[in-house]
Design a protein around this motif. Structure first.
Motif, PDB file in Angstrom:
ATOM      1  N   GLY A 134       0.888  -1.303  -0.126  1.00 36.34           N
ATOM      2  CA  GLY A 134      -0.072  -0.059  -0.001  1.00 36.34           C
ATOM      3  C   GLY A 134       0.821   1.449   0.095  1.00 36.34           C
ATOM      4  N   ALA A 135       1.821   1.439   0.734  1.00 32.72           N
ATOM      5  CA  ALA A 135       2.798   2.385   0.877  1.00 32.72           C
ATOM      6  C   ALA A 135       3.629   2.670  -0.410  1.00 32.72           C
ATOM      7  CB  ALA A 135       3.663   2.225   1.958  1.00 32.72           C
ATOM      8  N   LEU A 136       3.670   1.762  -1.125  1.00 31.07           N
ATOM      9  CA  LEU A 136       4.691   1.885  -2.405  1.00 31.07           C
ATOM     10  C   LEU A 136       4.161   1.138  -3.549  1.00 31.07           C
ATOM     11  CD1 LEU A 136       8.126   0.653  -0.767  1.00 31.07           C
ATOM     12  CD2 LEU A 136       7.250   3.122  -1.527  1.00 31.07           C
ATOM     13  N   PRO A 137       2.950   1.560  -3.965  1.00 38.82           N
ATOM     14  CA  PRO A 137       1.837   1.013  -5.215  1.00 38.82           C
ATOM     15  C   PRO A 137       2.723   0.796  -6.316  1.00 38.82           C
ATOM     16  CG  PRO A 137       1.502   3.469  -4.634  1.00 38.82           C
ATOM     17  CD  PRO A 137       2.537   3.052  -3.787  1.00 38.82           C
ATOM     18  N   GLU A 138       3.846   1.451  -6.819  1.00 40.47           N
ATOM     19  CA  GLU A 138       4.545   1.244  -7.948  1.00 40.47           C
ATOM     20  C   GLU A 138       5.455   0.128  -7.717  1.00 40.47           C
ATOM     21  OE1 GLU A 138       5.793   4.712  -9.778  1.00 40.47           O
ATOM     22  OE2 GLU A 138       3.776   5.783  -9.425  1.00 40.47           O
ATOM     23  N   SER A 139       5.764  -0.541  -6.512  1.00 34.88           N
ATOM     24  CA  SER A 139       6.572  -1.496  -6.511  1.00 34.88           C
ATOM     25  C   SER A 139       6.123  -2.729  -7.026  1.00 34.88           C
ATOM     26  CB  SER A 139       7.060  -1.728  -5.001  1.00 34.88           C
ATOM     27  OG  SER A 139       7.740  -0.451  -4.643  1.00 34.88           O
ATOM     28  N   GLY A 140       6.961  -3.650  -7.695  1.00 32.02           N
ATOM     29  CA  GLY A 140       6.571  -4.908  -8.050  1.00 32.02           C
ATOM     30  C   GLY A 140       6.568  -5.962  -6.912  1.00 32.02           C
ATOM     31  N   VAL A 141       6.248  -6.960  -7.263  1.00 26.55           N
ATOM     32  CA  VAL A 141       6.028  -8.238  -6.316  1.00 26.55           C
ATOM     33  C   VAL A 141       7.565  -8.721  -5.734  1.00 26.55           C
ATOM     34  CG1 VAL A 141       5.509 -10.744  -5.816  1.00 26.55           C
ATOM     35  CG2 VAL A 141       4.057  -9.401  -7.166  1.00 26.55           C
ATOM     36  N   PRO A 142       8.523  -8.742  -6.470  1.00 25.36           N
ATOM     37  CA  PRO A 142       9.792  -9.009  -6.052  1.00 25.36           C
ATOM     38  C   PRO A 142      10.406  -7.741  -4.968  1.00 25.36           C
ATOM     39  CG  PRO A 142       9.704  -9.253  -8.422  1.00 25.36           C
ATOM     40  CD  PRO A 142       8.585  -8.599  -7.969  1.00 25.36           C
ATOM     41  N   ASP A 143      10.183  -6.533  -5.484  1.00 27.24           N
ATOM     42  CA  ASP A 143      10.707  -5.765  -4.341  1.00 27.24           C
ATOM     43  C   ASP A 143       9.938  -5.760  -3.107  1.00 27.24           C
ATOM     44  OD1 ASP A 143      12.247  -3.346  -3.769  1.00 27.24           O
ATOM     45  OD2 ASP A 143      10.380  -2.048  -3.901  1.00 27.24           O
ATOM     46  N   ILE A 144       8.664  -5.797  -3.146  1.00 26.63           N
ATOM     47  CA  ILE A 144       7.835  -6.000  -2.312  1.00 26.63           C
ATOM     48  C   ILE A 144       8.409  -7.282  -1.082  1.00 26.63           C
ATOM     49  CG2 ILE A 144       5.717  -6.364  -1.001  1.00 26.63           C
ATOM     50  CD1 ILE A 144       4.439  -5.028  -3.396  1.00 26.63           C
ATOM     51  N   GLU A 145       8.565  -8.291  -1.986  1.00 26.21           N
ATOM     52  CA  GLU A 145       8.984  -9.499  -0.896  1.00 26.21           C
ATOM     53  C   GLU A 145      10.350  -9.298  -0.411  1.00 26.21           C
ATOM     54  OE1 GLU A 145       9.218 -13.134   0.747  1.00 26.21           O
ATOM     55  OE2 GLU A 145       7.406 -12.159  -0.257  1.00 26.21           O
ATOM     56  N   LYS A 146      11.246  -8.606  -1.210  1.00 22.85           N
ATOM     57  CA  LYS A 146      12.624  -8.441  -0.572  1.00 22.85           C
ATOM     58  C   LYS A 146      12.737  -7.506   0.736  1.00 22.85           C
ATOM     59  CE  LYS A 146      15.194  -5.136  -2.451  1.00 22.85           C
ATOM     60  NZ  LYS A 146      15.909  -4.405  -3.425  1.00 22.85           N
ATOM     61  N   ARG A 147      11.813  -6.548   0.710  1.00 19.80           N
ATOM     62  CA  ARG A 147      11.526  -5.477   1.782  1.00 19.80           C
ATOM     63  C   ARG A 147      10.967  -6.540   2.836  1.00 19.80           C
ATOM     64  NH1 ARG A 147      11.527  -0.006   1.116  1.00 19.80           N
ATOM     65  NH2 ARG A 147      12.144   0.637  -1.267  1.00 19.80           N
ATOM     66  N   VAL A 148       9.886  -7.041   2.630  1.00 17.67           N
ATOM     67  CA  VAL A 148       9.453  -7.769   3.738  1.00 17.67           C
ATOM     68  C   VAL A 148      10.509  -9.027   4.448  1.00 17.67           C
ATOM     69  CG1 VAL A 148       7.773  -9.802   4.310  1.00 17.67           C
ATOM     70  CG2 VAL A 148       7.197  -7.993   2.742  1.00 17.67           C
ATOM     71  N   SER A 149      11.012  -9.490   3.567  1.00 17.83           N
ATOM     72  CA  SER A 149      12.204 -10.471   4.198  1.00 17.83           C
ATOM     73  C   SER A 149      13.151  -9.778   5.002  1.00 17.83           C
ATOM     74  CB  SER A 149      13.148 -11.278   2.886  1.00 17.83           C
ATOM     75  OG  SER A 149      12.205 -11.867   1.829  1.00 17.83           O
ATOM     76  N   VAL A 150      13.728  -8.615   4.321  1.00 18.40           N
ATOM     77  CA  VAL A 150      14.619  -7.604   5.200  1.00 18.40           C
ATOM     78  C   VAL A 150      13.917  -7.445   6.741  1.00 18.40           C
ATOM     79  CG1 VAL A 150      15.651  -5.396   5.511  1.00 18.40           C
ATOM     80  CG2 VAL A 150      15.711  -6.529   3.370  1.00 18.40           C
ATOM     81  N   ARG A 151      12.627  -7.053   6.675  1.00 20.87           N
ATOM     82  CA  ARG A 151      11.995  -6.655   7.817  1.00 20.87           C
ATOM     83  C   ARG A 151      11.980  -7.817   8.988  1.00 20.87           C
ATOM     84  NH1 ARG A 151       7.403  -2.457   7.236  1.00 20.87           N
ATOM     85  NH2 ARG A 151       8.913  -1.616   6.104  1.00 20.87           N
ATOM     86  N   LEU A 152      11.386  -9.050   8.075  1.00 19.17           N
ATOM     87  CA  LEU A 152      11.548 -10.427   9.240  1.00 19.17           C
ATOM     88  C   LEU A 152      12.963 -10.674   9.670  1.00 19.17           C
ATOM     89  CD1 LEU A 152       9.034 -12.518   7.085  1.00 19.17           C
ATOM     90  CD2 LEU A 152       8.737 -11.052   9.121  1.00 19.17           C
ATOM     91  N   ARG A 153      13.867 -10.694   8.891  1.00 17.71           N
ATOM     92  CA  ARG A 153      15.266 -10.782   9.274  1.00 17.71           C
ATOM     93  C   ARG A 153      15.613  -9.871  10.515  1.00 17.71           C
ATOM     94  NH1 ARG A 153      19.500 -11.225  11.207  1.00 17.71           N
ATOM     95  NH2 ARG A 153      21.606 -11.896  10.159  1.00 17.71           N
ATOM     96  N   ARG A 154      15.337  -8.426  10.175  1.00 20.61           N
ATOM     97  CA  ARG A 154      15.469  -7.671  11.443  1.00 20.61           C
ATOM     98  C   ARG A 154      14.950  -8.084  12.729  1.00 20.61           C
ATOM     99  NH1 ARG A 154      12.742  -2.514   9.163  1.00 20.61           N
ATOM    100  NH2 ARG A 154      13.144  -1.835  11.382  1.00 20.61           N
TER     101      ARG A 154
END
Length: 293
Positions: A134-154
């Motif tokens: 929702g915050a990054l509506p122009e981001s593709g699925v790979p970018d969203i998944e990368k950001r989620v993975s980083v957040r979970l790693r944190r």
């Protein structure tokens, strides 16, 4: 971190030491830049740890500062070498807030105020996915998944059994009321928040709407503190295109005082759990098709 070199923190410590040597020499950043035929901004970035530093840079600066003790030079050169290693987050590619991740990875405690969303370290995967999409509506699925993975790693810092991050989060009521995803997702997120609040190193307080105006009205910020006394605390303010890091003692003190007022105005820990539980029940009823008045 005992077993890994944190390049962000190494750069920061190295920059602080180089600034100290410059000040002992009585030189300004402009004078150093002129001697080395570089820009003043380069010297400033090296000293504040926002730019990677080479061993050659260290050698040249030590020459300007007339550092004669080879042990000091060797130590600084090793710090420069360590600071160029890659942290775990580099495996995910280009992360815009990598400096913050480096600081958070090495921090002993984190105080955060969030006015709009549940803090990243306390998010479920589903909430993080819906929020980032929702915050990054122009981001593709790979970018969203990368950001989620980083957040979970944190979030591993929260689950670290030996050296967990001490987290204190003050969350505005708006973050609980703002529906990210569907009602079931929000119910699960709030239940997760309650569960984490029982951890001895995690404190969660809610700042209800009824409190009116408060010191955090201008927006989100976080205060990071470190186990090494030589590392000064940092105030982090997230931006859309760039982030702000405040390290001057006076700035950190002002934000720390603001945070004490926020904690005082917020509900206490037990009141907070009851408050979150009430809202979670509302989401549960809505999921079941009930009406929320």
């Amino acid at each position: 971190m005992a077993s890994n070199v944190n390049p962000t923190v190494r750069r920061r410590r190295l920059g602080q030491e180089l600034r100290r040597l410059r000040e002992l020499k009585g030189m300004t950043a402009e004078e150093v830049a002129e001697r080395l035929l570089v820009s003043q901004s380069k010297i400033s970035r090296l000293e504040n740890g926002r730019r990677s530093i080479s061993q050659r840079d260290v050698r040249d600066l030590c020459g300007v500062y007339e550092v004669e003790d080879y042990r000091i030079v060797d130590s600084l050169m090793q710090m420069a070498k360590d600071s160029r290693q890659q942290g775990w987050w580099h495996a995910f590619g280009d992360i815009p807030y990598s400096v913050y991740i480096g600081l958070e990875t090495d921090a002993a405690s984190l105080r955060v105020y969030e006015p709009q969303v549940v803090p990243g370290l306390l998010q479920t995967r589903q909430y993080a996915e819906a929020l980032i999409a929702g915050a990054l509506p122009e981001s593709g699925v790979p970018d969203i998944e990368k950001r989620v993975s980083v957040r979970l790693r944190r979030q591993e810092r929260i689950r670290d059994a030996e050296h967990p991050l001490r987290l204190w989060a003050v969350i505005d009521e708006a973050a609980l009321r703002r529906r990210v995803g569907d009602h079931q997702l929000m119910r699960e997120q709030l239940e997760h928040l309650i569960e984490l609040s029982h951890q001895p190193h995690v404190t969660v307080q809610v700042l209800p709407f009824d409190m009116g105006a408060h010191p955090g009205i201008n927006g989100q910020y976080a205060i990071l503190e470190f186990p090494d006394a030589s590392d000064s605390s940092v105030v982090y303010i997230e931006g859309v295109t760039s982030d702000l890091y405040l390290e001057k003692a006076n700035d950190v003190q002002k934000y720390s005082v603001m945070y004490e007022h926020l904690r005082a105005q917020a509900l206490n820990v037990e009141q907070t759990r009851q408050f979150i539980e009430t809202i979670a029940k509302h989401y549960a009823r809505e999921t079941a098709g009930g009406f929320i008045g």
